[in-house]
Design an enzyme around this catalytic site. Sequence first.
Site, PDB file in Angstrom:
ATOM      1  N   SER A  49       0.937  -1.168   0.005  1.00  0.00           N
ATOM      2  CA  SER A  49      -0.381  -0.157   0.094  1.00  0.00           C
ATOM      3  C   SER A  49       0.845   1.734   0.164  1.00  0.00           C
ATOM      4  CB  SER A  49      -1.064  -0.428   1.128  1.00  0.00           C
ATOM      5  OG  SER A  49      -2.093   0.584   1.650  1.00  0.00           O
ATOM      6  N   ASP A  59      -8.949  -4.007  -6.786  1.00  0.00           N
ATOM      7  CA  ASP A  59      -8.253  -3.359  -5.706  1.00  0.00           C
ATOM      8  C   ASP A  59      -9.266  -1.990  -4.907  1.00  0.00           C
ATOM      9  OD1 ASP A  59      -6.994  -2.193  -3.129  1.00  0.00           O
ATOM     10  OD2 ASP A  59      -5.467  -3.495  -3.824  1.00  0.00           O
ATOM     11  N   HIS A 119      -6.785  -6.216  -0.936  1.00  0.00           N
ATOM     12  CA  HIS A 119      -6.026  -5.503  -0.974  1.00  0.00           C
ATOM     13  C   HIS A 119      -4.378  -5.959  -0.155  1.00  0.00           C
ATOM     14  CE1 HIS A 119      -3.264  -1.322  -0.746  1.00  0.00           C
ATOM     15  NE2 HIS A 119      -3.474  -1.636   0.448  1.00  0.00           N
TER      16      HIS A 119
END
Length: 512
Positions: free
Chosen positions: A220, A446, A474
């Site tokens: 991320s 995602d 994710h």
Amino acid sequence: MRVFGKRRWRRASAAGLVTVAAAALLPASTGAAAAAETRVPARYAQQRLSWHTCDGAPSLECATMTVPRDWHRPANGPDLSVSVSRHRAAGPAARRGVLMMAAGGPGGRGLLRPAALAEDSPAVAAAYDIVSFNQRGLPLSTPLRCQTRAEFDAFFGDDARDRSPAAVRATVERSRRLAGACQERSGGLAPYITTDQTVRDMDLFRALLGVRKVAYYGPSYATMIGAYYATDFPHRVDRLVLDSPVGFDGTWQTFLEGQPRSFQRRFERDFLPWLAARDATYHYGRTAAAAKATWEARRRALRDHPADLGNGRRVTPNRLDFGTGQALYDASGGFAPLATALAALDHWDTATPAERGTVQTVFGDYLSPEFLAEYTAVTCNDTPWSRDLDDWVRRTAGYTARYPLVGARALAFSAVCATWPASRAPRVHVTGKGLPTTLMLASRHDPATHYEGALRAHRALRGSRLVTVAGGDHGQYRNGNRCVDELVNRYLLTGAAPAGDVGCPAPEPADG
């Protein structure tokens, strides 16, 4: 990103500055590996990390590292503390180096994450010392303070879809107060909570560990940390894994403008069909359209009659949005609890204790004051934002109409950065120059780090290999996906990357 919403230096110089062979030098300007390098003051370069067992994680050692508030002017301002951790390689004889991790967000805490990676990936843990840290601005490091808990709870309000003039003015005013409070209450720290400063903290950590190069894994927002680090210090990078990348080729504004669409896509194309296929269990409708209509009806009902969770907590329309958005990150771990919680809200007065507990877990909390402080500082400081509030009001009205799940609260976040003081953080242009082959992982649906941004980041990082995963989870590595895990482990252990871009199937979601 869960918004919009895992030793020795050679001493030299009696003048108090250290230049340690090429191992400890930091670039004076970001974005150019060949830039002139600046020496690290001795009080940082010569410190020794005092390791001890981490609280709550007996397999880890923790220490506190001292860093300058501003790496570009290290003599100015007070020093900061950064908490660091390590999991020693389980196979010292076969140890090949250090694997550094960072947390996403911005606002996630990385300090204890090496323990989970070591447990999930024993072969990697045998080959590497796995290290991580809580970034500057977070608890256990020098924290950034912006809001009290009460101010944080009030920040989001009850229904972000209310676009009445009074509601819009209130949202903008709360955002102004947050931006101002971060400056007024932080003791001058807020301008220095940036990705640029964090990667320089990381390189000091690398040098204090006594290694010339590190491997890196980050999910991320931590993909931006990794990309920035690799751009500024390409000669310090051994292997690089970027999992669910943010669009680090552009600005935070352009990246976050894509999130309302990607969250709505995940909700409508993945979760609602999953829910409709289980109508016999959850009774939300036999088609995705019917399930969506039921969800919208529940949201309308909560506007007038929030569900009382006790302890001052209520499930409001915004809380329904927040919990639903968070559950979309992981189909296996999130879809079934979300569906159970939604079904419980439909008979709240007669819900069992177990059902009420699930509702509390899914809808009870969203982020924290500490997370939001770090998130806003990084996203507002790193790259420029439009300061036209009237335009943001108009633009986010469109998000609310087309992508309401998270688009409705876009005004709250964008107005913070629109009123944030201008930042002096240098821009970083990621190219991949001087790097080994990089492994990137992304899923097509995602919600938080949209696939479109991952494709742009892949193109920007020359020489990278993209692993595209079906579905929309994710975070791909250590997510129950054998195809992904084998690719990552092989790369970390042997350096072997795919010859080109490849695909992997999605992990199967739990039925619940």
